[in-house]
Design a protein around this motif. Structure first.
Motif, mmCIF file in Angstrom:
data_model
loop_
_atom_site.group_PDB
_atom_site.id
_atom_site.type_symbol
_atom_site.label_atom_id
_atom_site.label_comp_id
_atom_site.label_asym_id
_atom_site.label_seq_id
_atom_site.Cartn_x
_atom_site.Cartn_y
_atom_site.Cartn_z
ATOM 1 N N VAL A 97 18.938 14.082 32.116
ATOM 2 C CA VAL A 97 18.894 13.709 33.619
ATOM 3 C C VAL A 97 20.562 14.008 33.578
ATOM 4 O O VAL A 97 20.609 14.657 33.707
ATOM 5 C CB VAL A 97 17.973 13.955 34.230
ATOM 6 N N HIS A 98 21.337 12.702 32.831
ATOM 7 C CA HIS A 98 22.657 12.858 33.309
ATOM 8 C C HIS A 98 23.076 14.101 32.342
ATOM 9 O O HIS A 98 24.471 13.852 33.298
ATOM 10 C CB HIS A 98 23.195 11.082 32.247
ATOM 11 N N GLY A 99 22.800 14.064 31.296
ATOM 12 C CA GLY A 99 23.384 15.137 31.012
ATOM 13 C C GLY A 99 23.261 16.335 31.381
ATOM 14 O O GLY A 99 24.155 17.177 31.706
ATOM 15 N N LEU A 100 22.222 16.783 32.237
ATOM 16 C CA LEU A 100 21.813 17.876 33.054
ATOM 17 C C LEU A 100 23.373 17.987 34.702
ATOM 18 O O LEU A 100 23.869 18.910 34.417
ATOM 19 C CB LEU A 100 20.594 18.036 33.357
ATOM 20 N N GLN A 101 23.307 16.621 35.150
ATOM 21 C CA GLN A 101 24.696 16.343 35.384
ATOM 22 C C GLN A 101 25.503 16.692 35.558
ATOM 23 O O GLN A 101 26.353 17.532 36.214
ATOM 24 C CB GLN A 101 24.458 14.876 37.035
ATOM 25 N N SER A 102 26.170 16.182 34.831
ATOM 26 C CA SER A 102 27.355 16.944 33.503
ATOM 27 C C SER A 102 27.767 18.096 33.690
ATOM 28 O O SER A 102 28.557 19.116 33.708
ATOM 29 C CB SER A 102 27.305 16.124 32.144
ATOM 30 N N LEU A 103 26.744 18.896 33.049
ATOM 31 C CA LEU A 103 26.684 21.068 32.890
ATOM 32 C C LEU A 103 26.440 21.162 34.322
ATOM 33 O O LEU A 103 27.683 21.602 34.968
ATOM 34 C CB LEU A 103 25.043 21.004 32.488
ATOM 35 N N ILE A 104 26.090 20.268 35.640
ATOM 36 C CA ILE A 104 25.878 20.937 36.489
ATOM 37 C C ILE A 104 27.787 21.506 37.325
ATOM 38 O O ILE A 104 28.127 22.208 37.739
ATOM 39 C CB ILE A 104 25.326 20.354 37.869
ATOM 40 N N GLU A 105 28.019 19.735 37.152
ATOM 41 C CA GLU A 105 29.502 19.724 37.492
ATOM 42 C C GLU A 105 30.450 20.479 37.027
ATOM 43 O O GLU A 105 31.574 20.858 37.293
ATOM 44 C CB GLU A 105 30.049 18.410 36.964
ATOM 45 N N TYR A 106 30.152 20.168 34.956
ATOM 46 C CA TYR A 106 31.240 21.911 34.128
ATOM 47 C C TYR A 106 31.472 23.200 34.912
ATOM 48 O O TYR A 106 32.075 23.816 35.003
ATOM 49 C CB TYR A 106 30.623 21.194 32.740
ATOM 50 N N TRP A 107 29.649 23.540 34.995
ATOM 51 C CA TRP A 107 29.597 24.864 35.676
ATOM 52 C C TRP A 107 30.470 24.877 37.115
ATOM 53 O O TRP A 107 30.762 26.067 37.552
ATOM 54 C CB TRP A 107 28.875 25.751 35.494
ATOM 55 N N ALA A 108 30.148 23.778 38.065
ATOM 56 C CA ALA A 108 31.636 24.131 38.564
ATOM 57 C C ALA A 108 32.343 23.760 38.917
ATOM 58 O O ALA A 108 33.205 23.390 40.245
ATOM 59 C CB ALA A 108 30.824 22.727 39.845
ATOM 60 N N ASP A 109 33.222 23.574 37.467
ATOM 61 C CA ASP A 109 34.244 23.232 37.589
ATOM 62 C C ASP A 109 34.917 21.797 38.577
ATOM 63 O O ASP A 109 36.287 22.469 39.106
ATOM 64 C CB ASP A 109 35.402 24.904 38.165
ATOM 65 N N ARG A 110 34.105 21.389 37.564
ATOM 66 C CA ARG A 110 34.413 19.658 38.475
ATOM 67 C C ARG A 110 34.686 19.362 37.087
ATOM 68 O O ARG A 110 33.630 18.058 36.937
ATOM 69 C CB ARG A 110 33.740 19.104 39.335
ATOM 70 N N PRO A 111 35.680 19.469 35.757
ATOM 71 C CA PRO A 111 35.536 18.728 35.290
ATOM 72 C C PRO A 111 35.357 16.562 34.642
ATOM 73 O O PRO A 111 34.730 16.489 33.922
ATOM 74 C CB PRO A 111 36.301 18.991 33.976
ATOM 75 N N GLY A 112 36.498 16.213 35.814
ATOM 76 C CA GLY A 112 35.966 15.145 35.909
ATOM 77 C C GLY A 112 34.193 14.469 35.816
ATOM 78 O O GLY A 112 34.385 13.363 35.334
ATOM 79 N N ASP A 113 34.251 14.728 37.211
ATOM 80 C CA ASP A 113 32.840 14.286 37.202
ATOM 81 C C ASP A 113 31.878 15.178 36.065
ATOM 82 O O ASP A 113 30.440 13.652 35.568
ATOM 83 C CB ASP A 113 32.077 15.097 39.175
ATOM 84 N N ALA A 114 32.262 16.192 35.335
ATOM 85 C CA ALA A 114 31.174 16.280 34.613
ATOM 86 C C ALA A 114 31.484 15.679 32.968
ATOM 87 O O ALA A 114 30.402 14.790 32.562
ATOM 88 C CB ALA A 114 31.526 18.080 33.403
ATOM 89 N N LEU A 115 32.503 15.120 33.134
ATOM 90 C CA LEU A 115 32.901 14.292 31.853
ATOM 91 C C LEU A 115 32.185 12.294 32.397
ATOM 92 O O LEU A 115 31.285 11.864 31.536
ATOM 93 C CB LEU A 115 34.427 13.371 32.087
ATOM 94 N N PHE A 116 31.820 12.063 34.068
ATOM 95 C CA PHE A 116 31.471 10.782 34.286
ATOM 96 C C PHE A 116 30.346 10.916 33.687
ATOM 97 O O PHE A 116 29.496 9.869 33.512
ATOM 98 C CB PHE A 116 32.126 10.859 35.942
ATOM 99 N N TYR A 117 29.446 11.369 34.055
ATOM 100 C CA TYR A 117 27.994 11.753 33.984
ATOM 101 C C TYR A 117 27.777 11.500 32.503
ATOM 102 O O TYR A 117 26.602 11.457 31.995
ATOM 103 C CB TYR A 117 27.531 13.392 34.571
ATOM 104 N N ALA A 118 28.412 12.968 31.729
ATOM 105 C CA ALA A 118 28.442 12.849 30.406
ATOM 106 C C ALA A 118 28.547 11.212 29.488
ATOM 107 O O ALA A 118 28.139 10.876 28.321
ATOM 108 C CB ALA A 118 29.232 13.326 29.607
ATOM 109 N N GLU A 119 29.098 10.962 30.007
ATOM 110 C CA GLU A 119 29.544 9.525 29.584
ATOM 111 C C GLU A 119 28.786 8.184 30.274
ATOM 112 O O GLU A 119 28.266 7.053 29.065
ATOM 113 C CB GLU A 119 31.126 8.632 29.954
#
Length: 449
Positions: A234-256
């Motif tokens: 689910v954290h991966g999905l949260q990263s995915l959502i932010e990645y496609w929303a063009d919010r790479p900082g948030d995407a990196l946070f959830y991925a880490e």
């Protein structure tokens, strides 16, 4: 129910067969009709729901009986009642009915069969409403497993209602508390997976706020299920959502966050989180993190062991084909376009070239093709980029989910930054991608193969 019996006598067993007769009846009445949706028809035909008032005059005109008569139950003895003679109507006479019509093609058979299975599943679940019975969990497991498998392979519109229905059934069983303590973990696990899929669906529809909300629900279910792999997923999905929303900082946070949680897990979810780290870091221009994450992921794959999520497949496993696709995407975001990377980009496209491969996904194939176009553009080959992205631009609108649209727009951005941006091919391609976002149809055609 007499309504269903009367339709079967006329050879009508699906919404597609019902609608032409319905429309002719509406025209005879001079009504501006509203077609019932396929789900509405199935509710009448299989569940015995009475139609809303707007539909009733047309149904009466079409079948020649009152609504009360049509919604009379057929006796359980199996002896069919004598139907009242239908009111004569203008137009061609209805086809004679037979239990197995010789002209029924395979697609009709599958569609009517699917409706019957859905009705049977609903019956099983309703009979166990007082308590989650021995049949309920296996039926729910099979239903969820099919949705997991279908999700990356078919347009979302074809499974969305089923997905929401399954989620409703699982949450109902959790809410009522009519389950044994030993069943609670399974129900929370299924609820977490379904919330994951629904959140992914909202993201694919570009409804990010709903996607974020549903991902929080998935997190809650995963915690209640005490399943660290699902929580990491689910954290991966949260990263995915932010990645496609063009919010790479948030995407990196959830991925880490997910990668830390999955560091000791042997399944592929940890590899996926490293791939998500690499992609988000690439957007941020962090080349060192990209290299470390990708290298670590490929090293860990050699010792990975499929877990219960991997066994379910679909979006819950991270195949080697997908890992190559992610790695290429991260390098493409860094602006690389050398021959080695181009070879890897071609490998990623080949990995998704066979729809019979269980790891095939139309979104991953389109993403890999967009990445190949990016790599070619970085290497100065505009003509090659235009050629490899052509299948993506030819996708029917119903397949153009949010991720595919964003991937195509990234190619357009790269075109605008290219030295060859003034070339005729580059201008034409950029203009075509600019109008790529779809007007989605509710009734998709089968995918092209």
């Amino acid at each position: 129910m007499f309504f269903r019996l009367e339709l079967q006598r006329r050879g009508i067993r699906s919404a597609e067969e019902f609608l032409p007769h319905y429309r002719r009846a509406a025209e005879r009445l001079g009504l501006r009709h509203v077609d019932p949706a396929p789900k509405t028809f199935e509710g009448w035909f299989y569940d015995g729901r009475r139609p809303q008032r707007v539909f009733r005059p047309v149904i009466v005109e079409m079948l020649g009986h009152t609504i009360d008569a049509l919604w009379t139950d057929v006796p359980a003895t199996g002896v069919l009642p004598q139907a009242p003679a239908p009111v004569p109507v203008a137009g061609p006479s209805p086809p004679a009915a037979s239990p197995a019509r010789p002209g029924m093609d395979m697609s009709e058979m599958r569609r009517s069969g699917a409706m019957a299975v859905r009705r049977a599943r609903k019956y099983v679940l309703q009979t166990d409403r007082e308590r989650v019975g021995d049949s309920t969990l296996p039926v729910l497991h099979d239903h969820v497993a099919r949705l997991i498998t279908d999700y990356p392979r078919v347009p979302l519109s074809t499974i969305w209602d089923d997905l929401l229905d399954a989620q409703d059934q699982v949450i109902f069983n959790l809410e009522t508390g009519r389950h044994r303590p030993s069943q609670l973990g399974d129900l929370n696990f299924l609820a977490g997976i379904l919330a994951f899929l629904v959140a992914k669906g909202f993201n694919d529809m570009e409804d990010r706020e709903q996607a974020r909300t549903m991902s929080l629900l998935a997190t809650s279910f995963a915690r209640d299920a005490e399943h660290p792999g699902l929580l990491a997923l689910v954290h991966g999905l949260q990263s995915l959502i932010e990645y496609w929303a063009d919010r790479p900082g948030d995407a990196l946070f959830y991925a880490e966050k997910g990668a830390a949680l999955s560091a000791d897990l042997r399944g592929t979810v940890g590899l996926w989180l490293l791939g998500l780290q690499a992609r988000a870091a690439a957007i941020l221009g962090d080349e060192e993190t990209v290299r470390i994450a990708n290298r670590t992921a490929f090293e860990r794959r050699e010792s990975s062991v499929p877990d219960d999520l991997d066994e379910l497949g679909g979006l819950l496993t991270y195949s080697l084909e997908k890992q190559v696709y992610y790695a290429v995407e991260s390098e493409a975001h860094l602006g690389h376009g050398d021959a080695v990377l181009l070879g890897e980009a071609e490998e990623a496209v080949r990995g998704f070239s066979d729809p019979d491969n269980p790891n095939w996904a139309f979104g991953d194939l389109a993403g890999a093709q967009c990445n190949q176009a990016l790599v070619l553009l970085h290497g100065g080959d505009v003509d090659g980029a235009a050629q490899v992205i052509r299948p993506v631009l030819d996708l029917e609108p119903v397949y153009r989910n949010n991720g595919i649209i964003v991937s195509a727009q990234r190619v357009r951005q790269a075109l605008a930054a290219s030295r060859a941006r003034t070339a005729v091919v580059a201008r034409d391609l950029g203009e075509e991608i600019a109008v790529f976002p779809p007007r989605r149809s509710s009734f998709p055609s089968p995918p092209r193969r």
